[in-house]
Design a protein around this motif. Structure first.
Motif, mmCIF file in Angstrom:
data_model
loop_
_atom_site.group_PDB
_atom_site.id
_atom_site.type_symbol
_atom_site.label_atom_id
_atom_site.label_comp_id
_atom_site.label_asym_id
_atom_site.label_seq_id
_atom_site.Cartn_x
_atom_site.Cartn_y
_atom_site.Cartn_z
ATOM 1 N N PRO A 286 0.802 -0.946 -0.155
ATOM 2 C CA PRO A 286 -0.383 -0.549 0.068
ATOM 3 C C PRO A 286 0.710 0.642 -0.210
ATOM 4 O O PRO A 286 1.703 0.891 0.616
ATOM 5 N N HIS A 287 0.604 1.864 -1.233
ATOM 6 C CA HIS A 287 1.241 3.668 -1.004
ATOM 7 C C HIS A 287 0.349 4.903 -1.454
ATOM 8 O O HIS A 287 -0.835 4.390 -1.928
ATOM 9 N N ASN A 288 0.274 5.485 -0.556
ATOM 10 C CA ASN A 288 -1.146 6.722 -0.582
ATOM 11 C C ASN A 288 -0.126 7.662 -1.430
ATOM 12 O O ASN A 288 1.027 8.307 -1.872
ATOM 13 N N MET A 289 -1.242 8.054 -2.267
ATOM 14 C CA MET A 289 -0.865 9.900 -3.336
ATOM 15 C C MET A 289 -2.117 10.263 -3.441
ATOM 16 O O MET A 289 -3.253 10.227 -3.334
ATOM 17 N N SER A 290 -1.535 11.792 -3.840
ATOM 18 C CA SER A 290 -2.685 11.836 -3.421
ATOM 19 C C SER A 290 -2.105 13.482 -4.782
ATOM 20 O O SER A 290 -1.939 14.280 -4.642
ATOM 21 N N TYR A 291 -2.980 13.895 -5.885
ATOM 22 C CA TYR A 291 -2.958 14.602 -6.907
ATOM 23 C C TYR A 291 -4.459 15.169 -6.373
ATOM 24 O O TYR A 291 -5.695 15.518 -6.887
#
Ligand SMILES: [Zn+2]
Length: 488
Positions: A286-291
């Motif tokens: 799991p890896h959080n990204m936010s654009y």
């Protein structure tokens, strides 16, 4: 209840479908995406995407769930000649030279020794002989004989492997964007995105409209949020209620990164989903990204030129992981070869070494041989001593050396024993051998124990050795006809 996102058919009892194709290591599956008919219709798109990514797939050879999809073989160029690179990292010249001059077949193979590539070449040799055998009424035994004969007579030239050249062209087929769109639509269905916002993009996939796809997709030049500490497949999906947009990012191997605008009139709930799979460790990570993009920013992304430097960076990073992995394999193979050959050298030397002498001799021979290996320069010298110690303590122990020495003597004595026992037939000879093996006793309990543990393999080895030797008439005369010789 779920419906096929492409044709709208009710889904029941569908087989779980891979969202990222399993052929390049995708593991995320769902039953609620596509009906099997639509899935079949789109299989060509999957195939083209897989083929566009085959260089990356070959290098990393990701774990797949079934063996149906084999790791692709890729072409490489070295010293002006074309080679196939097989998934285990070995090479073979892809045009083997085979000539038949009416009587004799001439082969010339080039491949990495003891590798998958070598297996392929031997398989080919066997196939040719099999065809020949069929025409000429020869049996399987004849084929095996011809192969060992050919290998015995073969001339082997080894050369240091040179530098192989590869070329990665992204989107070679022109269908990679559509293939990625299919992945992201599968992810949308999996995350239950309201399908009324996806109608126009579903239409693009349905019609396989490549040019329409280019209008809603582009290479994604931002590297700031993708994970960098391994090789990943990453999916990101965003439903932005402020900019009223639904957009997504697909990143395959961290190298092929595509941005999609799925809707510019999104009025559903806020969505932020990402999926990240570590291909080297073969596990979800799991890896959080936010654009948070405005429509204006998105429109800029869609027309931006592809930043070659970013792709280059990503590819170099990918290659670093690949090199690291390949190098580890190479080192392990070399250590294995060297330790084996040093051990044999010491066993076949005449004198019986004391434990101290054995350990010292092994260490110095091992050190010299490892230092001579191609590409080992980057290892610090001290590590060869450490390795040698580990091998001596755990694998080629002094007891194992004594056992092998003892067995060498035991083999040698079997010749004398047979010579003195005058067997008249082969059966008699093998009976003598069996009782010779069964009555072995050693004064050292450690060696006796090793003998007991390895007896099955040893018996087979000795029996096979004599079975082969007796095929040679000289040996046969030596072992079985001594009576008549003695009488002369
Ligand atoms: Zn369908």
């Amino acid at each position: 209840m779920s419906y096929c996102y492409l044709c709208g058919k009710k889904l029941c009892n569908e087989k779980p479908e891979h969202i990222i194709p399993n052929a390049f290591g995708g593991h995320l599956k769902s039953r609620n995406i596509l009906c099997s008919d639509c899935n079949n219709k789109l299989s060509d798109i999957d195939r083209k995407l897989c083929s566009d990514l085959e260089l990356l797939t070959n290098f990393i050879s990701p774990k797949r769930e079934n063996n149906k999809n084999t790791i692709p073989i890729i072409e490489t160029i070295c010293d002006g000649e074309t080679f196939d690179r097989v998934a285990d990292g070995s090479y073979r010249k892809n045009k083997n030279n085979i000539q038949f001059d009416g009587k004799t077949l001439h082969f010339s193979f080039s491949h990495t020794p003891n590798s998958e590539a070598e297996k392929t070449d031997f398989q080919m040799l066997q196939n040719i002989l099999r065809q020949f055998a069929k025409k000429n009424n020869k049996n399987d035994e004849w084929i095996q004989q011809q192969i060992s004969k050919a290998l015995n007579q073969s001339v082997i030239n080894s050369k240091e492997s040179g530098i192989h050249h590869f070329q990665f062209i992204s989107n070679k087929s022109g269908y990679s964007f559509l293939g990625s769109l299919k992945i992201i639509l599968g992810f949308c269905a999996f995350k239950k995105v309201d399908k009324k916002y996806l109608e126009s993009v579903v239409e693009i996939l349905k019609k396989q409209d490549v040019s329409a796809c280019y209008k809603i997709a582009n290479y994604f030049n931002d590297n700031s949020q993708l994970p960098k500490n391994s090789v990943y497949h990453t999916l990101y999906l965003k439903g932005n209620t402020i900019s009223k947009t639904l957009y997504a990012i697909v990143s395959l191997y961290g190298v092929f990164n595509i941005f999609f605008l799925l809707s510019d009139s999104y009025e559903g709930v806020e969505i932020e989903e990402s999926y990240n799979y570590d291909i080297l460790k073969n596990t979800p990570s799991p890896h959080n990204m936010s654009y948070n993009f405005s429509l204006e920013q998105i429109n800029r992304i869609l027309v931006e030129d592809c930043a070659v430097t970013i792709i280059q960076q990503n590819f170099n990073q990918f290659m670093n992981f690949f090199m690291l992995r390949d190098r580890q394999n190479y080192i392990l193979k070399k250590i294995d070869e060297v330790k084996q050959s040093v051990f044999q050298k010491l066993v076949f030397r005449n004198e019986m070494l004391t434990e101290e002498n054995y350990r010292n001799s092994f260490t110095s021979l091992f050190f010299e041989a490892m230092k001579k290996c191609h590409n080992m320069e980057f290892l610090p010298e001290g590590c060869f001593y450490d390795l040698s110690k580990i091998i001596l303590d755990n694998i080629h122990t002094y007891d194992w050396y004594c056992y092998n020495k003892e067995m060498l003597l035991f083999m040698g004595n079997s010749v004398t024993m047979l010579y003195n026992s005058h067997p008249k037939t082969q059966d008699e000879l093998f009976n003598l051998l069996t009782s010779y093996i069964n009555t072995f006793r050693c004064a050292t309990p450690e060696i006796q124990q090793m003998y007991d543990e390895n007896k099955e393999g040893l018996t087979k080895f000795i029996m096979d050795f004599y079975r082969n030797a007796l095929k040679n008439t000289n040996y046969k005369d030596f072992f079985l006809k001594q009576d008549s010789l003695n009488q002369k």
